[in-house]
Design an enzyme around this catalytic site. Sequence first.
Site, PDB file in Angstrom:
ATOM      1  N   SER A 207     -77.593 -16.845  -8.042  1.00 57.09           N
ATOM      2  CA  SER A 207     -78.426 -17.016  -9.405  1.00 57.09           C
ATOM      3  C   SER A 207     -78.302 -18.244 -10.239  1.00 57.09           C
ATOM      4  CB  SER A 207     -78.373 -15.782 -10.078  1.00 57.09           C
ATOM      5  OG  SER A 207     -77.126 -15.564 -10.726  1.00 57.09           O
ATOM      6  N   HIS A 235     -82.374 -11.932  -5.972  1.00 55.58           N
ATOM      7  CA  HIS A 235     -83.286 -13.229  -6.443  1.00 55.58           C
ATOM      8  C   HIS A 235     -83.917 -13.605  -4.971  1.00 55.58           C
ATOM      9  CE1 HIS A 235     -81.165 -13.889 -10.176  1.00 55.58           C
ATOM     10  NE2 HIS A 235     -80.250 -13.394  -9.702  1.00 55.58           N
ATOM     11  N   LYS A 266     -86.392  -8.414 -11.396  1.00 50.04           N
ATOM     12  CA  LYS A 266     -86.775  -9.749 -11.157  1.00 50.04           C
ATOM     13  C   LYS A 266     -88.239  -9.773 -10.610  1.00 50.04           C
ATOM     14  CE  LYS A 266     -82.517 -10.958 -11.977  1.00 50.04           C
ATOM     15  NZ  LYS A 266     -81.850  -9.819 -12.135  1.00 50.04           N
TER      16      LYS A 266
END
Length: 421
Positions: A207, A235, A266
Amino acid sequence: MTEAARAPNDPADETGVGPSQGGDLFSKFDALIAEREALLDTGVRDPFGLVMEQVLSPTQAIINGHETILLGTYNYMGMTFDPDVIQAGKDALDAYGSGTTGSRVLNGTYQGHKECEEALKDFYGTRHAMVFSTGYQANLGLMSTIAGKEDYIILDADSHASIYDGCALGNAQIVRFRHNSVEDLEKRLRRLPPEGGRLVVLEGVYSMLGDIAPLADMVRVAKEAGAMVVVDEAHGMGFFGPNGRGVFEEAGVEDQVDFVVGTFSKSVGTVGGFIVSNHPKFEVLRLVCRPYVFTASLPPSVVATAATSIRKLKYAGNKRAHLWENSKRLHQGLRDLGFDIATPEAQSAIIAVLLPDQDTTVRMWQALLEAGVYVNMARPPATPAGMYLLRCSLCAEHTGEQVGQILGMFEAAGKATGYLP
């Protein structure tokens, strides 16, 4: 955990945190407090105290009274304002109330929690799925539960804090290998004694820098050493692979990965975490995983929004293509302007702009905010020692016009701060 296993971005490395002096347990933070006060005394805003007064869309908000492009939210697929997602949450709120007031193993499992787990099983093509209250707790739970004191957890040195914290909560032996180094992973595995189980922990997308793991080679090396494998796709979910499952799907190692950990905060656009697996004994985790057993479950409205979003992400191929287009354009545009980017090309929806020191980074962050774009400022201990950066997180809902505006704002901010000529 041994000293060798301490994370390279341990807070003690950069914040000056040390033993408490006298009876004040807060004295260990004095150096950090002084550093923060000195920074704010220069007149800059607090990069970690920003308030969004109004959120207009996945890509726009009102900040400090001004309309601002959001480029630091992890809202990769722009699902937070999807009409179907919002309606599902409203319906569940009306039907089930505001919360469960209980743990999943007591009164905290509603029909919506099971439906959310079914949505995950369908999305990932697995037999099992467990929903946690946060992605942090999913990692905390798996790492602390699955490996015992005679076992080994082998993890990338740049692993997320939740992975390190899960290791600290458990009592397995911890072995770190150099970030994204297949060779070092293989070497560390070969050095382990034959006794004990092995769990190799990887992340699809890291990240801070937005770089991806060489999963095909890493999973191969892990399996040759007899290890189980967990991949954190926090992610990568929604963006990578034909079905949006993550980097492990794109790498073609789905049938070799034992556990996938992820988050709803996310691409899914809400809050929560999960683990999916095909392991035949997986369901026992519901009885022995402390961060699952001893915390309240997600509100019904949250699991309803998550389930609806997950079902839609499976068929979001057009959004994935547009997000890639945005990422590649921003990456190349920033490089052309003269910025130092953490990866040689766009590898994910995260573009990290490297800067030489904290002062430059903070001034750039503030200049961008004043120009009308919000990005994340990152510094140690969130980053490796001595690394300062501005992290840009692109969204599938960013328009081409917005990406052009962002590039113009970066150019103006770079010149205003003296970073660009």
